[in-house]
Design a protein around this motif. Structure first.
Motif, PDB file in Angstrom:
ATOM      1  N   ILE A 130       0.849  -1.194   0.000  1.00  0.00           N
ATOM      2  CA  ILE A 130       0.000   0.000   0.000  1.00  0.00           C
ATOM      3  C   ILE A 130       0.888   1.249   0.000  1.00  0.00           C
ATOM      4  O   ILE A 130       0.654   2.203  -0.737  1.00  0.00           O
ATOM      5  CB  ILE A 130      -0.956   0.013   1.221  1.00  0.00           C
ATOM      6  N   ILE A 131       1.939   1.215   0.823  1.00  0.00           N
ATOM      7  CA  ILE A 131       2.826   2.382   0.880  1.00  0.00           C
ATOM      8  C   ILE A 131       3.478   2.628  -0.478  1.00  0.00           C
ATOM      9  O   ILE A 131       3.533   3.758  -0.970  1.00  0.00           O
ATOM     10  CB  ILE A 131       3.918   2.194   1.963  1.00  0.00           C
ATOM     11  N   PHE A 132       3.948   1.537  -1.092  1.00  0.00           N
ATOM     12  CA  PHE A 132       4.558   1.684  -2.416  1.00  0.00           C
ATOM     13  C   PHE A 132       3.552   2.260  -3.403  1.00  0.00           C
ATOM     14  O   PHE A 132       3.850   3.187  -4.159  1.00  0.00           O
ATOM     15  CB  PHE A 132       5.065   0.332  -2.933  1.00  0.00           C
ATOM     16  N   GLY A 133       2.333   1.663  -3.401  1.00  0.00           N
ATOM     17  CA  GLY A 133       1.295   2.135  -4.311  1.00  0.00           C
ATOM     18  C   GLY A 133       1.009   3.605  -4.089  1.00  0.00           C
ATOM     19  O   GLY A 133       0.874   4.386  -5.039  1.00  0.00           O
ATOM     20  N   ALA A 134       0.913   3.997  -2.814  1.00  0.00           N
ATOM     21  CA  ALA A 134       0.592   5.386  -2.487  1.00  0.00           C
ATOM     22  C   ALA A 134       1.692   6.318  -2.985  1.00  0.00           C
ATOM     23  O   ALA A 134       1.426   7.343  -3.622  1.00  0.00           O
ATOM     24  CB  ALA A 134       0.420   5.530  -0.973  1.00  0.00           C
ATOM     25  N   PHE A 135       2.931   5.924  -2.737  1.00  0.00           N
ATOM     26  CA  PHE A 135       4.026   6.812  -3.115  1.00  0.00           C
ATOM     27  C   PHE A 135       4.105   6.990  -4.626  1.00  0.00           C
ATOM     28  O   PHE A 135       4.160   8.112  -5.135  1.00  0.00           O
ATOM     29  CB  PHE A 135       5.369   6.280  -2.594  1.00  0.00           C
ATOM     30  N   PHE A 136       4.072   5.873  -5.357  1.00  0.00           N
ATOM     31  CA  PHE A 136       4.261   6.002  -6.800  1.00  0.00           C
ATOM     32  C   PHE A 136       3.049   6.623  -7.483  1.00  0.00           C
ATOM     33  O   PHE A 136       3.196   7.333  -8.474  1.00  0.00           O
ATOM     34  CB  PHE A 136       4.644   4.651  -7.410  1.00  0.00           C
ATOM     35  N   SER A 137       1.867   6.382  -6.972  1.00  0.00           N
ATOM     36  CA  SER A 137       0.703   7.014  -7.597  1.00  0.00           C
ATOM     37  C   SER A 137       0.774   8.528  -7.393  1.00  0.00           C
ATOM     38  O   SER A 137       0.497   9.302  -8.310  1.00  0.00           O
ATOM     39  CB  SER A 137      -0.588   6.447  -7.007  1.00  0.00           C
ATOM     40  N   TYR A 138       1.208   8.933  -6.210  1.00  0.00           N
ATOM     41  CA  TYR A 138       1.356  10.369  -5.932  1.00  0.00           C
ATOM     42  C   TYR A 138       2.408  10.977  -6.851  1.00  0.00           C
ATOM     43  O   TYR A 138       2.179  11.994  -7.510  1.00  0.00           O
ATOM     44  CB  TYR A 138       1.737  10.563  -4.464  1.00  0.00           C
ATOM     45  N   VAL A 186      -2.928   6.321 -10.832  1.00  0.00           N
ATOM     46  CA  VAL A 186      -3.591   5.091 -10.379  1.00  0.00           C
ATOM     47  C   VAL A 186      -2.885   3.875 -10.968  1.00  0.00           C
ATOM     48  O   VAL A 186      -2.543   2.917 -10.267  1.00  0.00           O
ATOM     49  CB  VAL A 186      -5.079   5.086 -10.794  1.00  0.00           C
ATOM     50  N   LEU A 187      -2.648   3.925 -12.266  1.00  0.00           N
ATOM     51  CA  LEU A 187      -2.027   2.806 -12.962  1.00  0.00           C
ATOM     52  C   LEU A 187      -0.641   2.506 -12.394  1.00  0.00           C
ATOM     53  O   LEU A 187      -0.307   1.354 -12.088  1.00  0.00           O
ATOM     54  CB  LEU A 187      -1.923   3.120 -14.456  1.00  0.00           C
ATOM     55  N   MET A 188       0.161   3.569 -12.214  1.00  0.00           N
ATOM     56  CA  MET A 188       1.527   3.337 -11.745  1.00  0.00           C
ATOM     57  C   MET A 188       1.520   2.852 -10.293  1.00  0.00           C
ATOM     58  O   MET A 188       2.359   2.042  -9.910  1.00  0.00           O
ATOM     59  CB  MET A 188       2.379   4.606 -11.878  1.00  0.00           C
ATOM     60  N   GLY A 189       0.571   3.348  -9.511  1.00  0.00           N
ATOM     61  CA  GLY A 189       0.447   2.869  -8.131  1.00  0.00           C
ATOM     62  C   GLY A 189       0.175   1.378  -8.095  1.00  0.00           C
ATOM     63  O   GLY A 189       0.814   0.621  -7.358  1.00  0.00           O
ATOM     64  N   ALA A 190      -0.772   0.941  -8.944  1.00  0.00           N
ATOM     65  CA  ALA A 190      -1.125  -0.478  -8.981  1.00  0.00           C
ATOM     66  C   ALA A 190       0.059  -1.305  -9.449  1.00  0.00           C
ATOM     67  O   ALA A 190       0.352  -2.376  -8.895  1.00  0.00           O
ATOM     68  CB  ALA A 190      -2.324  -0.688  -9.904  1.00  0.00           C
ATOM     69  N   GLY A 248      -3.307   1.923  -2.160  1.00  0.00           N
ATOM     70  CA  GLY A 248      -2.396   3.038  -1.918  1.00  0.00           C
ATOM     71  C   GLY A 248      -2.769   4.246  -2.770  1.00  0.00           C
ATOM     72  O   GLY A 248      -2.816   5.379  -2.286  1.00  0.00           O
ATOM     73  N   ALA A 249      -3.086   3.970  -4.052  1.00  0.00           N
ATOM     74  CA  ALA A 249      -3.462   5.054  -4.951  1.00  0.00           C
ATOM     75  C   ALA A 249      -4.713   5.752  -4.444  1.00  0.00           C
ATOM     76  O   ALA A 249      -4.818   6.986  -4.488  1.00  0.00           O
ATOM     77  CB  ALA A 249      -3.677   4.505  -6.360  1.00  0.00           C
ATOM     78  N   SER A 250      -5.659   4.998  -3.955  1.00  0.00           N
ATOM     79  CA  SER A 250      -6.899   5.613  -3.485  1.00  0.00           C
ATOM     80  C   SER A 250      -6.634   6.478  -2.250  1.00  0.00           C
ATOM     81  O   SER A 250      -7.314   7.479  -2.027  1.00  0.00           O
ATOM     82  CB  SER A 250      -7.961   4.554  -3.196  1.00  0.00           C
ATOM     83  N   LEU A 251      -5.640   6.093  -1.455  1.00  0.00           N
ATOM     84  CA  LEU A 251      -5.285   6.910  -0.290  1.00  0.00           C
ATOM     85  C   LEU A 251      -4.798   8.288  -0.713  1.00  0.00           C
ATOM     86  O   LEU A 251      -5.247   9.311  -0.200  1.00  0.00           O
ATOM     87  CB  LEU A 251      -4.177   6.229   0.512  1.00  0.00           C
ATOM     88  N   THR A 252      -3.852   8.299  -1.667  1.00  0.00           N
ATOM     89  CA  THR A 252      -3.277   9.592  -2.041  1.00  0.00           C
ATOM     90  C   THR A 252      -4.156  10.347  -3.014  1.00  0.00           C
ATOM     91  O   THR A 252      -4.251  11.558  -2.940  1.00  0.00           O
ATOM     92  CB  THR A 252      -1.884   9.414  -2.671  1.00  0.00           C
TER      93      THR A 252
END
Lengths: 309, 505
Positions: A44-52, A65-69, A209-213
């Protein structure tokens, strides 16, 4: 407490629940196939960081979103390799990975954005009113005036359930988690299926993660997941490995989180730290109360050795 | 051999080793259409390994395989299935939570993304059931079916895939005599249609009844090809074990002494599903007595064995040894007071599969050999080496994982562990189940030897001959109650069976 308070509370609860839904839907599949998703937290942390990062730099939320996933999925490969192919203990690898994920994203965050107090905000996803349905009192506001990632999480849960219950793929995943030897004897490539299931889990954790950020916070803060990955694990047990039930439970836990935030603001004699701890406390209580009499997949967390006797 | 028959499967020079153990050494065999080829061999002779190679689970180190005249490499079970090879494993390969239809869907060739069409599969299963005379509930989760029913599901699975090379790995080991008959008639129906069956067993009588040809395997080597009709029973046995069949014919029963060493009163207990399966059992065991317990599966024998060994809770009742009462469900108490236990499940209850043999040696010991307050590993290894050689346990040594031992060897190891303690009472739960003639005889011999040294044995067994040859008394259980007892010399097997069914007391 009046109706408008409750409506706002549950609407916020739904939004808070979205990352939990994504995380637990993926973990349902992965656990059914016999791999515990302890590392969802880190993914989740990775997803959040990269989506941001990608959303901010490209200005395109969907790219984010795509990059986070994808980030979630790729990071899951690392864990999968160790736990499925090198047959190491999934819990230990998962915990090590979570520590690594928190540290590594902190490092990237400071390297790329510098040490600043307020990180740059991005425009989050806008709520979309569903025509007609959003007019229903209370329910309309809570469920049908949300952003696109919320709707997608529910659709994902329903599709996942259908695939698990109705298709041969779902049956094979079940077999891989219940009796991998039997699955193997039926011609299922056990390790490959576990890898696929686990990558799916990484993918959805990345979405969480993406949905968080991108729909809740609008920026990345260090260790943004704050234990949501572990709440997802609890939800999966509570939901008895059923993605749609997990969806409802996710909404429930989200509402507790929303309530907690409101209680903090309202001010009371109880120290606000208590309210911050509340969702985790409730998770624990729920697990104790509802966590018995369950039937986990038989070979959950046990590495599979093709030629073992 | 009829040369007009087409060859289905031919293997040549198959060799497979696990670590230092050579499981298969240069093995060749051929299977033709419409025949039953029996593969006979003792436990650990390498039969299962060979079949797992044919089914693509293990890769051979050397050798070639031909299917219908074409050379091929069987890389995976999927490939084997596609080539028409099907196998019923000794330990069934079923997903317990799923019903037969779902289990069969798993093995079907449809794409993973297709929907599970239960109705269509059910319809074709009904057709297969009728054609081969297989009667089984296909809608019930298989974990709720009896073992013999589960086996039928396995056979349905094979027939559904249309396999014509069928491997049955010790299919009768888990069946009652009347169930075997049903299996044989299914097999005959299959060969009538031109399918070839490889039938693995170590039971001679069955093989003579069902097979057309016999291949004998011993110590990983193929040591004989015979045509069943022309074969001489003794010759086969000699081939199998390399020497004469041991039997218990020379055994003379000695009268037990008058002293009661072990007794239980009014034992009531639940089974794992919380159903009351023991309903007031009284038992008195004299010193040096072997007391046989007979009963149809599920009438409380397993629970009684566990209660007497101190590993199951009781609702009511008392157990005492030499006048000293034992606290039920306190295994340590039982061990300390000289109760030995050979559980029905060797792997998992009798031993920890992942432990090495010398580590398993320590289980069920009241006192460990110690040095400076710590376990004296050297001493433990030394003791276990002694037992391994004295009881002829075939293994690489005390450092072997116990899961790697064949059933017979593991049983000998467990037996040595219990008997070396010179127990007052030995609880033996199905000690020879699944063992070959030689190993079974070894176990019986050890029990009778212990009797001469004053050990009393409570022998739970499904083998009538075993009960009649070595026990001094046979006690019959029916629905959790003792319905009667007989002295073997003054009764017949028929009478005991009737008592087991609850029709006579």
């Amino acid at each position: 407490m009046n109706a408008s308070f409750l409506t706002a509370l549950f609407a916020s609860g739904m939004r808070q629940g979205v990352p939990l839904i994504y995380g637990s839907v993926g973990d349902c599949v992965s656990e059914k196939a016999g791999v515990v998703g302890i590392c969802i937290e880190g993914e989740i942390i990775f997803g959040a960081f990269f989506s941001y990062l990608f959303a901010l730099r490209s200005g395109n939320l969907w790219l984010g979103v795509l990059m986070g996933a994808i980030a979630g999925m790729i990071s899951s490969l690392l864990v999968a390799a160790w736990s499925i192919y090198f047959k190491q203990d999934q819990s230990i690898i998962g915990i090590m990975f979570n520590i690594f994920a928190a540290g590594f994203t902190n490092f990237l965050n400071r390297k790329i954005f510098g040490v600043s107090i307020a990180s740059e905000k991005i425009e989050t996803f806008k709520p979309i009113k569903i025509p007609g349905l959003s007019e229903i009192p209370v329910i309309g506001e809570v469920f049908f005036n949300q952003d696109i990632l919320t709707y997608l999480s529910i659709v994902l849960a329903v599709i996942t359930l259908l695939v698990m219950k109705k298709t041969k793929l779902g049956l094979q995943m079940l077999a891989v988690g219940e009796n991998p030897k039997a699955a193997q004897a039926s011609g299922v490539q056990v390790q490959r299926y576990r890898l696929i299931a686990y990558m799916f889990c990484g993918f959805t954790a990345g979405l969480a993660g993406a949905s968080l950020t991108l729909s809740t916070v609008g920026s990345f803060t260090e260790v943004i997941s704050a234990g949501r990955g572990f709440i997802c694990l609890a939800i999966v047990i509570l939901a008895r490995w059923n993605p749609v039930v997990a969806c409802i439970a996710g909404f429930g836990f989200g509402s507790i989180q929303a309530l907690q935030l409101r209680l903090q603001i309202m001010g009371s004699v109880v120290p606000h730290q208590f309210f911050i701890a509340l969702p985790y406390l409730i998770t624990l209580v729920v697990l104790i109360v509802a966590g018995h009499n369950i039937r986990a997949p038989k070979e959950l967390g046990v590495p599979f050795d093709k030629e073992s006797r | 051999m009829d040369n007009k028959k087409k060859s289905l499967l031919k293997i040549e020079g198959i060799t497979k080793t696990f670590g230092k153990v050579v499981a298969n050494d240069d093995i060749s065999l051929e299977l033709y259409e419409g025949e039953v080829l029996a593969l006979l061999g003792e436990n650990g002779a390498g039969k299962s390994t060979l079949m797992n190679i044919i089914y693509g689970i293990y890769r051979p180190d050397a050798g070639r395989i031909e299917i219908r005249g074409k050379e091929t490499k069987i890389a995976s079970p999927r490939y084997a299935l596609n080539k028409g090879i099907g196998m019923v494993h000794q330990h069934f390969m079923l997903v317990g939570r799923c019903n037969a239809i779902e289990n069969i869907c798993l093995i079907s060739k449809t794409s993973p993304f297709s929907l599970v069409n239960q109705k269509r599969i059910a319809a074709s299963l009904e057709e297969i059931k009728a054609r081969y005379g297989i009667d089984v509930d296909i809608h019930c989760p298989v974990e709720q079916l009896s073992i013999s029913m589960q086996q039928k599901v396995e056979i349905l699975k094979l027939l559904y895939t249309g396999a014509d090379i069928l491997i049955l790995d010790e299919p009768t080991a888990v069946l009652l005599p009347q169930e075997c008959e049903a299996l044989f008639s299914i097999i005959r129906n299959m060969t009538k249609e031109g399918k070839g069956v490889i039938f693995i067993s170590h039971k001679l009588d069955e093989i003579i009844e069902i097979s057309d040809r016999v291949d004998v395997l011993a110590h990983g080597k193929m040591c004989g090809h015979l045509i069943t009709k022309e074969a001489d029973k003794n010759a086969i046995v000699k081939m199998m074990s390399g020497d004469n069949v041991p039997d218990m014919s020379g055994y003379v029963k000695q009268k037990p002494q008058d002293e009661v060493v072990f007794s239980c009163r009014g034992i009531e207990a639940y089974d794992d599903r919380k159903a009351k399966t023991l309903d007031g059992v009284d038992l008195e065991v004299y010193k040096g007595e072997i007391i046989g317990i007979a009963g149809v599966e599920g009438n409380g024998q397993n629970e009684l064995a566990e209660v007497l060994a101190g590993v199951r809770k009781v609702i009511a009742g008392s157990i005492s040894i030499k006048g000293k009462s034992l606290r039920p469900n306190r295994p340590a108490d039982f061990i300390k007071n000289g109760v030995g236990y050979i559980p029905a499940e060797r792997n998992g209850v009798g031993t920890v599969p992942d432990f090495m043999l010398y580590e398993n040696w320590l289980l069920r010991k009241a006192h460990f050999p110690t040095k400076n307050g710590m376990i004296d590993t050297k001493q433990v290894v030394h003791q276990s080496i002694g037992a391994i050689s004295e009881y002829d346990v075939r293994t690489t040594g005390p450092l072997e994982r116990s899961a790697n031992l064949s059933g017979g060897n593991l049983q000998k190891f467990i037996l040595s562990r219990e008997l070396k303690k010179k127990p007052e009472v030995l609880i033996c739960s199905y000690p020879t189940r699944g063992l070959d003639v030689k190993a079974a005889c070894f176990v019986r011999n050890q029990i009778t030897k212990a009797k001469q040294e004053g050990t009393s044995t409570i022998l739970f067994s499904g083998d009538m001959e075993e009960l009649f040859t070595i026990s001094d008394r046979i006690v019959v259980l029916n629905r959790g109650k003792v319905v009667g007892e007989r002295v073997p010399e003054q009764t017949t097997q028929e009478e005991i069976i009737l008592m087991m069914m609850g029709e006579k007391a």
